[in-house]
Design a protein around this motif. Sequence first.
Motif, PDB file in Angstrom:
ATOM      1  N   GLU A   1      31.663  40.785  31.059  1.00  0.00           N
ATOM      2  CA  GLU A   1      30.938  41.952  31.468  1.00  0.00           C
ATOM      3  C   GLU A   1      30.775  42.267  32.665  1.00  0.00           C
ATOM      4  N   GLU A   2      30.726  41.082  33.541  1.00  0.00           N
ATOM      5  CA  GLU A   2      30.651  41.207  35.238  1.00  0.00           C
ATOM      6  C   GLU A   2      32.115  41.827  35.587  1.00  0.00           C
ATOM      7  N   GLN A   3      33.258  41.176  34.946  1.00  0.00           N
ATOM      8  CA  GLN A   3      34.404  41.504  35.552  1.00  0.00           C
ATOM      9  C   GLN A   3      34.852  43.000  35.165  1.00  0.00           C
ATOM     10  N   ARG A   4      34.309  43.549  33.667  1.00  0.00           N
ATOM     11  CA  ARG A   4      34.455  44.936  33.585  1.00  0.00           C
ATOM     12  C   ARG A   4      33.740  45.799  34.562  1.00  0.00           C
ATOM     13  N   ARG A   5      32.367  45.335  34.877  1.00  0.00           N
ATOM     14  CA  ARG A   5      31.798  46.264  36.187  1.00  0.00           C
ATOM     15  C   ARG A   5      32.603  46.268  37.139  1.00  0.00           C
ATOM     16  N   GLU A   6      33.160  45.286  37.667  1.00  0.00           N
ATOM     17  CA  GLU A   6      33.662  45.143  38.893  1.00  0.00           C
ATOM     18  C   GLU A   6      34.948  45.806  38.859  1.00  0.00           C
ATOM     19  N   ARG A   7      35.526  45.718  37.773  1.00  0.00           N
ATOM     20  CA  ARG A   7      37.090  46.354  37.535  1.00  0.00           C
ATOM     21  C   ARG A   7      36.776  48.026  37.742  1.00  0.00           C
ATOM     22  N   LEU A   8      35.709  48.506  36.867  1.00  0.00           N
ATOM     23  CA  LEU A   8      35.624  49.887  36.816  1.00  0.00           C
ATOM     24  C   LEU A   8      34.962  50.390  38.165  1.00  0.00           C
ATOM     25  N   ALA A   9      34.243  49.542  38.862  1.00  0.00           N
ATOM     26  CA  ALA A   9      33.840  49.937  40.199  1.00  0.00           C
ATOM     27  C   ALA A   9      34.881  49.920  40.990  1.00  0.00           C
ATOM     28  N   ARG A  10      35.887  49.258  41.171  1.00  0.00           N
ATOM     29  CA  ARG A  10      37.164  49.290  42.165  1.00  0.00           C
ATOM     30  C   ARG A  10      37.838  50.628  41.810  1.00  0.00           C
ATOM     31  N   THR A  11      37.831  50.786  40.549  1.00  0.00           N
ATOM     32  CA  THR A  11      38.643  51.961  40.182  1.00  0.00           C
ATOM     33  C   THR A  11      38.150  53.356  40.269  1.00  0.00           C
ATOM     34  N   LEU A  12      36.773  53.393  40.145  1.00  0.00           N
ATOM     35  CA  LEU A  12      36.141  54.459  40.663  1.00  0.00           C
ATOM     36  C   LEU A  12      36.146  54.733  42.192  1.00  0.00           C
ATOM     37  N   ALA A  13      36.145  53.735  42.909  1.00  0.00           N
ATOM     38  CA  ALA A  13      36.205  53.917  44.536  1.00  0.00           C
ATOM     39  C   ALA A  13      37.431  54.231  44.665  1.00  0.00           C
ATOM     40  N   GLU A  14      38.538  53.867  43.858  1.00  0.00           N
ATOM     41  CA  GLU A  14      40.053  54.331  44.283  1.00  0.00           C
ATOM     42  C   GLU A  14      40.121  55.714  43.989  1.00  0.00           C
ATOM     43  N   GLU A  15      39.568  56.108  42.725  1.00  0.00           N
ATOM     44  CA  GLU A  15      39.898  57.515  42.276  1.00  0.00           C
ATOM     45  C   GLU A  15      39.067  58.419  43.127  1.00  0.00           C
TER      46      GLU A  15
END
Length: 212
Positions: free
Chosen positions: A130-144
């Motif tokens: 779950e932590e990895q999901r949050r981190e990955r989503l946050a990175r994607t949102l930052a990129e987008e």
Amino acid sequence: MAEGLRERKKRETRQRISDVATGLFLAHGFDKVTVADVARAADVSVNTVFNYFGTKEELFMDRRAEAEDVPSRVVRERGPGESVVAAFRREFLAAIEAQDWRYGLNEGADEFERVVAGSPSLTARMREMEEQRRERLARTLAEETDAEPEDLRPRLVAAQILEATGLLARQAVRLRMAGESWGRIAPWLREQAQAAFDLLEKGIGDYGAGSP
């Protein structure tokens, strides 16, 4: 590129080992089943099991990589002009209809949860996922959104969205475990999901203020 015979056999072997392992874990509990038990039931060597799965936990969480990428994929594949919240609303409502395993809404999700709850190592791995999901989503949102490194909004949005979908899914599993049928759970879950995404979409500034 077409899948070659060697690749297909490797994929089929991996899937067979995973299926056998899952059946044993569901029947006997994760901690009571050894890798040797899995190898024996799958008619392969212990070394073969570890060639495909680095740890015993990976045998049970064999779709972890895909599960971790689901939220980021929702963001990357949203339609033109579609907001992040709208994309997750659409995706989650579709997942209810499909009883999608990626959101823990599939038949058997309650049994999966029982196995996880009975094993400290699996519980820890689920938290890690779950932590990895949050981190990955946050990175994607930052990129987008071309967010600056000090901008906390991608992390805040990721945390809120995943907590909302996670809470909805966990409650659906609890109802299954309590003996409720999917026919009764699904309408309630749709209603709760709409309310949750309304809050995410409109903000919670007025929540709890009461009537004027």
